[in-house]
Design a protein around this motif. Structure first.
Motif, PDB file in Angstrom:
ATOM      1  N   SER A   1     115.659 -21.895  40.563  1.00  0.00           N
ATOM      2  CA  SER A   1     115.278 -22.919  41.528  1.00  0.00           C
ATOM      3  C   SER A   1     114.399 -22.206  42.556  1.00  0.00           C
ATOM      4  CB  SER A   1     116.526 -23.524  42.185  1.00  0.00           C
ATOM      5  OG  SER A   1     117.154 -22.578  43.036  1.00  0.00           O
ATOM      6  N   PRO A   2     113.842 -22.895  43.529  1.00  0.00           N
ATOM      7  CA  PRO A   2     112.978 -22.198  44.490  1.00  0.00           C
ATOM      8  C   PRO A   2     113.651 -21.015  45.189  1.00  0.00           C
ATOM      9  CG  PRO A   2     112.649 -24.551  44.676  1.00  0.00           C
ATOM     10  CD  PRO A   2     113.789 -24.363  43.717  1.00  0.00           C
TER      11      PRO A   2
ATOM     12  N   ASP B   1     112.374 -28.386  60.605  1.00  0.00           N
ATOM     13  CA  ASP B   1     113.105 -28.119  59.367  1.00  0.00           C
ATOM     14  C   ASP B   1     112.315 -27.053  58.608  1.00  0.00           C
ATOM     15  OD1 ASP B   1     114.121 -28.081  56.764  1.00  0.00           O
ATOM     16  OD2 ASP B   1     114.675 -30.197  56.817  1.00  0.00           O
ATOM     17  N   LEU B   2     112.762 -25.803  58.697  1.00  0.00           N
ATOM     18  CA  LEU B   2     111.970 -24.701  58.157  1.00  0.00           C
ATOM     19  C   LEU B   2     111.853 -24.752  56.636  1.00  0.00           C
ATOM     20  CD1 LEU B   2     113.103 -21.773  60.457  1.00  0.00           C
ATOM     21  CD2 LEU B   2     111.042 -23.146  60.582  1.00  0.00           C
ATOM     22  N   LYS B   3     112.923 -25.153  55.952  1.00  0.00           N
ATOM     23  CA  LYS B   3     112.834 -25.256  54.497  1.00  0.00           C
ATOM     24  C   LYS B   3     111.791 -26.292  54.093  1.00  0.00           C
ATOM     25  CE  LYS B   3     117.428 -23.689  53.100  1.00  0.00           C
ATOM     26  NZ  LYS B   3     118.677 -24.038  52.359  1.00  0.00           N
ATOM     27  N   GLU B   4     111.774 -27.396  54.835  1.00  0.00           N
ATOM     28  CA  GLU B   4     110.789 -28.435  54.554  1.00  0.00           C
ATOM     29  C   GLU B   4     109.385 -27.946  54.886  1.00  0.00           C
ATOM     30  OE1 GLU B   4     109.757 -32.253  53.116  1.00  0.00           O
ATOM     31  OE2 GLU B   4     111.628 -31.110  53.045  1.00  0.00           O
ATOM     32  N   SER B   5     109.262 -27.188  55.983  1.00  0.00           N
ATOM     33  CA  SER B   5     107.934 -26.714  56.400  1.00  0.00           C
ATOM     34  C   SER B   5     107.335 -25.764  55.375  1.00  0.00           C
ATOM     35  CB  SER B   5     108.018 -26.029  57.768  1.00  0.00           C
ATOM     36  OG  SER B   5     108.636 -24.753  57.669  1.00  0.00           O
ATOM     37  N   ARG B   6     108.172 -25.005  54.677  1.00  0.00           N
ATOM     38  CA  ARG B   6     107.667 -24.072  53.670  1.00  0.00           C
ATOM     39  C   ARG B   6     106.992 -24.811  52.513  1.00  0.00           C
ATOM     40  NH1 ARG B   6     109.709 -18.608  53.828  1.00  0.00           N
ATOM     41  NH2 ARG B   6     111.323 -18.331  55.419  1.00  0.00           N
ATOM     42  N   LYS B   7     107.434 -26.054  52.257  1.00  0.00           N
ATOM     43  CA  LYS B   7     106.825 -26.839  51.185  1.00  0.00           C
ATOM     44  C   LYS B   7     105.370 -27.180  51.496  1.00  0.00           C
ATOM     45  CE  LYS B   7     111.235 -29.077  50.000  1.00  0.00           C
ATOM     46  NZ  LYS B   7     111.940 -30.383  49.919  1.00  0.00           N
ATOM     47  N   PHE B   8     105.039 -27.240  52.786  1.00  0.00           N
ATOM     48  CA  PHE B   8     103.687 -27.624  53.208  1.00  0.00           C
ATOM     49  C   PHE B   8     102.790 -26.401  53.457  1.00  0.00           C
ATOM     50  CE2 PHE B   8     106.335 -31.176  54.224  1.00  0.00           C
ATOM     51  CZ  PHE B   8     105.546 -32.304  54.091  1.00  0.00           C
ATOM     52  N   SER B   9     103.349 -25.208  53.224  1.00  0.00           N
ATOM     53  CA  SER B   9     102.677 -24.013  53.730  1.00  0.00           C
ATOM     54  C   SER B   9     101.995 -23.198  52.651  1.00  0.00           C
ATOM     55  CB  SER B   9     103.704 -23.122  54.445  1.00  0.00           C
ATOM     56  OG  SER B   9     104.581 -22.547  53.492  1.00  0.00           O
ATOM     57  N   SER B  10     101.148 -22.311  53.117  1.00  0.00           N
ATOM     58  CA  SER B  10     100.568 -21.284  52.259  1.00  0.00           C
ATOM     59  C   SER B  10     101.551 -20.117  52.191  1.00  0.00           C
ATOM     60  CB  SER B  10      99.254 -20.793  52.863  1.00  0.00           C
ATOM     61  OG  SER B  10      99.521 -20.127  54.091  1.00  0.00           O
TER      62      SER B  10
END
Length: 434
Positions: free
Chosen positions: A320-321, A192-201
């Protein structure tokens, strides 16, 4: 000058035709789909013909912008029809084969110039872009093309077709292959790329954006680049061998070899500090834009869509984001942040001048007779919110003291509230408003 863009109904050919039309050149585009050709010609304001040979025979410059696999046959078909003294160019990503074929099939007196614009049709300006030229011989047209490109602030690189293709096996062949592989892996893992961006730099998000930019391109073009460049097989093999070696180091928990391999690769990169600086600037630019938008909530902003060029002006309601919400004429527009850029104050003011009605006012002010009326009007014109100001009348006589003069200034504004600022300024300048 007459220019024929073969394959100018879409993609890069369409962009080139549009650009040359803006530069006041007489342009003809060709394409197999007559409906698409007629539509494109009307949008750009150029001529269209489905007959490549007719277009080539009448042109001073012929630019081939057809698929890589179609380029050899197109060169063979058009070469004999070109007129003496003209120029034949192609803009494909492969240069060795087209260069040889153009040299072979172009008639005597026709100059050939294989070229590779290192950009796609999404760009908005040539400034700062790179165009690679691979002339076998440099004739009179070569200098004219270089001068034109440099006048448009293009970075021109001249090399041989072989050097070009070897370099492209890395610049395009290796990087595109790696990016497509990463994108395909993310799909296989069902990330889930949108979710992965939340965890990323920010670097991860920027990398995803760069990967998306590659995989969003024409897949047929990408495939042709991977298969038609004769040097890419060697590059792919080196990549796969390196991947397997690094994979084995991880599986065997060989820390020392992995560290050495990574350190050695880092040392090979030309300038790590410069690379860090450029990537820091990219990240900073993204963060600066978001900060600017956040600081503008509740205020009037101008936003330009980076692809269509359309400008939206209104009150920024919220962020929003991924999206912003702009209030315009009692409507709320939802715009994707990635697709818009904020106008600078001067740009917004100029847009308003061109698109909104101006209000004109006259004001008469008493000043000493020695006052410079034109200087006062110029100062009013420089006030924020004032579009223009001029001296309309100078009066000396009844109702005006003998040592004074009445200066009438006509000025234009967008917002009537600017009147207060004008009056305050004139009083501060020592004037008495009549």
């Amino acid at each position: 000058m007459k220019v024929a863009v073969i394959g100018g109904t879409r993609g890069l050919g369409y962009w080139i035709a549009s650009y040359l039309k803006e530069k006041k050149q007489t342009v003809t585009i060709t394409g197999r789909d007559s409906l698409a050709g007629e539509t494109a010609s009307e949008l750009i304001g150029v001529s269209y013909t489905p007959n490549n040979q007719t277009a080539a025979s009448e042109a001073d410059i012929v630019i081939l912008s057809v698929p890589i696999e179609s380029t050899p046959q197109t060169i063979k078909d058009l070469g004999p029809f070109m007129k003496k003294g003209s120029l034949l160019m192609d803009v494909t990503s492969i240069k060795e084969e087209p260069a040889l074929l153009m040299q072979k099939y172009a008639p005597e007196g026709v100059e050939v110039l294989p070229a590779h614009p290192m950009f796609g049709p999404r760009i908005r300006s040539l400034e700062g872009q790179v165009v690679v030229l691979t002339p076998i011989e440099k004739g009179k047209w070569y200098s004219r093309v270089v001068n034109f490109l440099e006048s448009e602030k293009v970075r021109v690189l001249s090399t041989t077709p072989e050097v070009h293709d070897r370099m492209m096996s890395v610049v395009q062949g290796l990087t595109h292959f790696a990016y497509i592989s990463i994108a395909a892996t993310l799909k296989r893992l069902e990330v889930d790329l949108k979710e992965s961006r939340k965890f990323s730099s920010p670097i991860y998000s920027l990398m995803l954006d760069m990967i998306a930019r590659i995989v969003a391109q024409n897949p047929y073009l990408c495939y042709s680049i991977q298969t038609k460049n004769s040097h890419i097989k060697e590059t792919h093999q080196a990549f796969l061998e390196t991947f397997q070696e690094l994979k084995a180091m991880i599986e065997n928990e060989n820390q020392e070899e992995f560290v050495n391999a990574m350190s050695s690769a880092a040392k090979h990169l030309d300038d790590i500090e410069a690379s860090l600086g450029r990537s820091d600037k990219a990240i900073s630019a993204l963060n600066t834009e978001i900060r600017l938008l956040n600081d503008s909530i509740g205020q009037e902003v101008g936003l330009r869509h980076i692809y269509s060029g359309k400008i939206h002006v209104g009150i920024l309601e919220d962020l929003s984001p991924d999206f912003l919400y702009l209030k315009t004429n009692k409507k709320i527009l939802k715009l994707k942040i990635a697709n818009v850029e904020t106008l600078k104050p001067g740009e917004l003011f100029n847009w308003k001048i061109s698109n909104l009605p101006l209000k004109t006012y006259d004001i008469s002010v008493i000043f000493p007779k020695s006052s410079d009326a034109s200087l006062i009007a110029k100062s009013v014109g420089n006030l924020k919110g004032v579009v223009d100001a001029e001296v309309k009348d100078i009066y000396q006589g009844d109702q005006v003291p003998s040592n004074s003069q009445s200066i009438t200034i006509r000025y234009q504004v967008l917002d009537p509230e600017t009147l207060i600022e004008v009056e305050t300024f004139l009083r501060g300048f020592g004037g008495i408003i009549r």
